[in-house]
Design a protein around this motif. Sequence first.
Motif, PDB file in Angstrom:
ATOM      1  N   ALA A 210       0.847  -1.181   0.000  1.00 46.64           N
ATOM      2  CA  ALA A 210       0.000   0.000   0.000  1.00 46.64           C
ATOM      3  C   ALA A 210       0.882   1.230   0.000  1.00 46.64           C
ATOM      4  CB  ALA A 210      -0.910   0.012   1.214  1.00 46.64           C
ATOM      5  N   TYR A 211       0.443   2.241  -0.694  1.00 40.89           N
ATOM      6  CA  TYR A 211       1.122   3.528  -0.698  1.00 40.89           C
ATOM      7  C   TYR A 211       0.171   4.565  -0.130  1.00 40.89           C
ATOM      8  CZ  TYR A 211       2.586   8.076  -2.379  1.00 40.89           C
ATOM      9  OH  TYR A 211       2.917   9.407  -2.449  1.00 40.89           O
ATOM     10  N   PHE A 212       0.658   5.318   0.830  1.00 40.01           N
ATOM     11  CA  PHE A 212      -0.125   6.394   1.416  1.00 40.01           C
ATOM     12  C   PHE A 212       0.709   7.667   1.362  1.00 40.01           C
ATOM     13  CE2 PHE A 212      -1.426   2.542   3.798  1.00 40.01           C
ATOM     14  CZ  PHE A 212      -2.719   2.458   3.310  1.00 40.01           C
ATOM     15  N   GLY A 213       0.239   8.651   0.614  1.00 42.52           N
ATOM     16  CA  GLY A 213       0.932   9.928   0.532  1.00 42.52           C
ATOM     17  C   GLY A 213       0.734  10.765   1.778  1.00 42.52           C
ATOM     18  N   SER A 214      -0.302  10.438   2.553  1.00 37.71           N
ATOM     19  CA  SER A 214      -0.616  11.217   3.746  1.00 37.71           C
ATOM     20  C   SER A 214      -1.310  10.324   4.775  1.00 37.71           C
ATOM     21  CB  SER A 214      -1.544  12.378   3.374  1.00 37.71           C
ATOM     22  OG  SER A 214      -2.082  12.978   4.523  1.00 37.71           O
ATOM     23  N   THR A 215      -1.018  10.553   6.038  1.00 38.60           N
ATOM     24  CA  THR A 215      -1.697   9.800   7.087  1.00 38.60           C
ATOM     25  C   THR A 215      -3.088  10.366   7.369  1.00 38.60           C
ATOM     26  OG1 THR A 215      -0.633  11.150   8.775  1.00 38.60           O
ATOM     27  CG2 THR A 215       0.443   9.067   8.205  1.00 38.60           C
ATOM     28  N   ASP A 216      -3.444  11.460   6.697  1.00 37.13           N
ATOM     29  CA  ASP A 216      -4.789  12.025   6.816  1.00 37.13           C
ATOM     30  C   ASP A 216      -5.766  11.382   5.840  1.00 37.13           C
ATOM     31  OD1 ASP A 216      -4.007  13.811   8.800  1.00 37.13           O
ATOM     32  OD2 ASP A 216      -3.392  15.317   7.328  1.00 37.13           O
ATOM     33  N   ASP A 217      -5.267  10.554   4.950  1.00 35.64           N
ATOM     34  CA  ASP A 217      -6.069   9.934   3.910  1.00 35.64           C
ATOM     35  C   ASP A 217      -7.065   8.933   4.500  1.00 35.64           C
ATOM     36  OD1 ASP A 217      -6.340   7.598   1.766  1.00 35.64           O
ATOM     37  OD2 ASP A 217      -5.909   9.482   0.741  1.00 35.64           O
ATOM     38  N   ALA A 218      -8.274   8.893   3.951  1.00 35.02           N
ATOM     39  CA  ALA A 218      -9.323   7.985   4.446  1.00 35.02           C
ATOM     40  C   ALA A 218      -8.909   6.524   4.304  1.00 35.02           C
ATOM     41  CB  ALA A 218     -10.627   8.245   3.705  1.00 35.02           C
ATOM     42  N   LEU A 219      -8.254   6.181   3.214  1.00 43.93           N
ATOM     43  CA  LEU A 219      -7.833   4.798   3.010  1.00 43.93           C
ATOM     44  C   LEU A 219      -6.773   4.395   4.041  1.00 43.93           C
ATOM     45  CD1 LEU A 219      -8.330   2.357   1.216  1.00 43.93           C
ATOM     46  CD2 LEU A 219      -6.515   3.170  -0.293  1.00 43.93           C
ATOM     47  N   TYR A 220      -5.894   5.302   4.398  1.00 50.48           N
ATOM     48  CA  TYR A 220      -4.890   5.037   5.438  1.00 50.48           C
ATOM     49  C   TYR A 220      -5.584   4.735   6.764  1.00 50.48           C
ATOM     50  CZ  TYR A 220      -1.121   5.779   8.781  1.00 50.48           C
ATOM     51  OH  TYR A 220      -0.212   5.620   9.810  1.00 50.48           O
ATOM     52  N   LYS A 221      -6.616   5.500   7.073  1.00 48.45           N
ATOM     53  CA  LYS A 221      -7.321   5.323   8.343  1.00 48.45           C
ATOM     54  C   LYS A 221      -8.123   4.018   8.385  1.00 48.45           C
ATOM     55  CE  LYS A 221      -7.424  10.200   9.326  1.00 48.45           C
ATOM     56  NZ  LYS A 221      -8.169  11.426   9.461  1.00 48.45           N
TER      57      LYS A 221
ATOM     58  N   PHE B 208       0.592  -7.467   4.924  1.00 46.00           N
ATOM     59  CA  PHE B 208       0.282  -6.104   4.531  1.00 46.00           C
ATOM     60  C   PHE B 208       1.495  -5.213   4.799  1.00 46.00           C
ATOM     61  CE2 PHE B 208      -1.665  -1.941   4.977  1.00 46.00           C
ATOM     62  CZ  PHE B 208      -2.606  -1.951   3.964  1.00 46.00           C
ATOM     63  N   TYR B 209       1.967  -4.532   3.773  1.00 49.45           N
ATOM     64  CA  TYR B 209       3.095  -3.613   3.903  1.00 49.45           C
ATOM     65  C   TYR B 209       2.679  -2.271   3.325  1.00 49.45           C
ATOM     66  CZ  TYR B 209       5.513  -8.067   4.295  1.00 49.45           C
ATOM     67  OH  TYR B 209       5.891  -9.323   4.678  1.00 49.45           O
ATOM     68  N   HIS B 210       3.240  -1.212   3.873  1.00 49.00           N
ATOM     69  CA  HIS B 210       2.942   0.098   3.286  1.00 49.00           C
ATOM     70  C   HIS B 210       4.202   0.948   3.218  1.00 49.00           C
ATOM     71  CE1 HIS B 210       2.641   1.393   7.524  1.00 49.00           C
ATOM     72  NE2 HIS B 210       2.934   2.595   7.049  1.00 49.00           N
ATOM     73  N   THR B 211       4.149   1.938   2.335  1.00 44.00           N
ATOM     74  CA  THR B 211       5.261   2.846   2.138  1.00 44.00           C
ATOM     75  C   THR B 211       4.734   4.259   1.928  1.00 44.00           C
ATOM     76  OG1 THR B 211       7.268   3.275   0.848  1.00 44.00           O
ATOM     77  CG2 THR B 211       5.340   2.491  -0.373  1.00 44.00           C
ATOM     78  N   THR B 212       5.607   5.206   2.134  1.00 47.96           N
ATOM     79  CA  THR B 212       5.291   6.599   1.820  1.00 47.96           C
ATOM     80  C   THR B 212       6.192   7.091   0.696  1.00 47.96           C
ATOM     81  OG1 THR B 212       6.802   7.354   3.551  1.00 47.96           O
ATOM     82  CG2 THR B 212       4.452   7.131   4.144  1.00 47.96           C
ATOM     83  N   ASP B 213       6.928   6.182   0.060  1.00 50.58           N
ATOM     84  CA  ASP B 213       7.852   6.509  -1.025  1.00 50.58           C
ATOM     85  C   ASP B 213       7.090   6.588  -2.353  1.00 50.58           C
ATOM     86  OD1 ASP B 213       9.811   6.635  -2.981  1.00 50.58           O
ATOM     87  OD2 ASP B 213      11.019   5.012  -2.140  1.00 50.58           O
ATOM     88  N   SER B 214       6.946   7.779  -2.892  1.00 49.12           N
ATOM     89  CA  SER B 214       6.170   7.958  -4.124  1.00 49.12           C
ATOM     90  C   SER B 214       6.838   7.290  -5.327  1.00 49.12           C
ATOM     91  CB  SER B 214       5.935   9.441  -4.396  1.00 49.12           C
ATOM     92  OG  SER B 214       7.168  10.112  -4.569  1.00 49.12           O
ATOM     93  N   ASP B 215       8.171   7.167  -5.335  1.00 45.68           N
ATOM     94  CA  ASP B 215       8.848   6.475  -6.433  1.00 45.68           C
ATOM     95  C   ASP B 215       8.476   4.998  -6.453  1.00 45.68           C
ATOM     96  OD1 ASP B 215      10.128   8.788  -7.287  1.00 45.68           O
ATOM     97  OD2 ASP B 215      11.934   8.405  -6.096  1.00 45.68           O
ATOM     98  N   CYS B 216       8.359   4.400  -5.288  1.00 44.58           N
ATOM     99  CA  CYS B 216       7.939   3.002  -5.183  1.00 44.58           C
ATOM    100  C   CYS B 216       6.511   2.849  -5.710  1.00 44.58           C
ATOM    101  CB  CYS B 216       8.036   2.537  -3.743  1.00 44.58           C
ATOM    102  SG  CYS B 216       7.584   0.810  -3.488  1.00 44.58           S
ATOM    103  N   ALA B 217       5.643   3.766  -5.337  1.00 43.46           N
ATOM    104  CA  ALA B 217       4.250   3.721  -5.804  1.00 43.46           C
ATOM    105  C   ALA B 217       4.187   3.792  -7.324  1.00 43.46           C
ATOM    106  CB  ALA B 217       3.456   4.856  -5.179  1.00 43.46           C
ATOM    107  N   THR B 218       4.949   4.704  -7.916  1.00 41.40           N
ATOM    108  CA  THR B 218       4.978   4.858  -9.374  1.00 41.40           C
ATOM    109  C   THR B 218       5.479   3.585 -10.039  1.00 41.40           C
ATOM    110  OG1 THR B 218       5.343   7.222  -9.135  1.00 41.40           O
ATOM    111  CG2 THR B 218       5.889   6.265 -11.264  1.00 41.40           C
ATOM    112  N   GLN B 219       6.484   2.969  -9.469  1.00 43.69           N
ATOM    113  CA  GLN B 219       7.055   1.738 -10.025  1.00 43.69           C
ATOM    114  C   GLN B 219       6.003   0.635 -10.142  1.00 43.69           C
ATOM    115  OE1 GLN B 219      10.415   0.245  -7.820  1.00 43.69           O
ATOM    116  NE2 GLN B 219      10.360  -1.736  -8.820  1.00 43.69           N
ATOM    117  N   TYR B 220       5.044   0.602  -9.219  1.00 40.74           N
ATOM    118  CA  TYR B 220       4.022  -0.442  -9.236  1.00 40.74           C
ATOM    119  C   TYR B 220       2.690   0.019  -9.826  1.00 40.74           C
ATOM    120  CZ  TYR B 220       7.244  -3.336  -6.700  1.00 40.74           C
ATOM    121  OH  TYR B 220       8.339  -4.080  -6.355  1.00 40.74           O
ATOM    122  N   GLY B 221       2.684   1.162 -10.505  1.00 45.22           N
ATOM    123  CA  GLY B 221       1.499   1.595 -11.232  1.00 45.22           C
ATOM    124  C   GLY B 221       0.482   2.367 -10.427  1.00 45.22           C
ATOM    125  N   ILE B 222       0.856   2.849  -9.251  1.00 45.19           N
ATOM    126  CA  ILE B 222      -0.069   3.627  -8.433  1.00 45.19           C
ATOM    127  C   ILE B 222       0.080   5.098  -8.790  1.00 45.19           C
ATOM    128  CG2 ILE B 222      -0.639   4.365  -6.090  1.00 45.19           C
ATOM    129  CD1 ILE B 222       0.358   1.634  -5.137  1.00 45.19           C
TER     130      ILE B 222
END
Length: 98
Positions: free
Chosen positions: A1-12, A26-40
Amino acid sequence: AYFGSTDDALYKDAPAFRLGHPKIKFYHTTDSDCATQYGISGSNGIVLFRKFDTEENIYSGEPNHQALDEWASPLIIPKFFELTEDEADLVFKKDQMT
């Protein structure tokens, strides 16, 4: 999972989803480059990787655990498998035969 912000509804809502699916790692990251690499694209996203399939499934539904559960539940069952007690629980949990 990628979360750009901890205020996001999906994060909560992610902890409720994780509790409902103890067999999913379940793993999550805040690295936007990682998100882009996987098509998010966008501020958040979830990719489901399955051991039995090479397809990556990217979640694009509503940011709540109920919608996420409805999306993921049928995807966690392989189309062909040896039926053991563990898999029987998954199959018959919510009439997920698809």
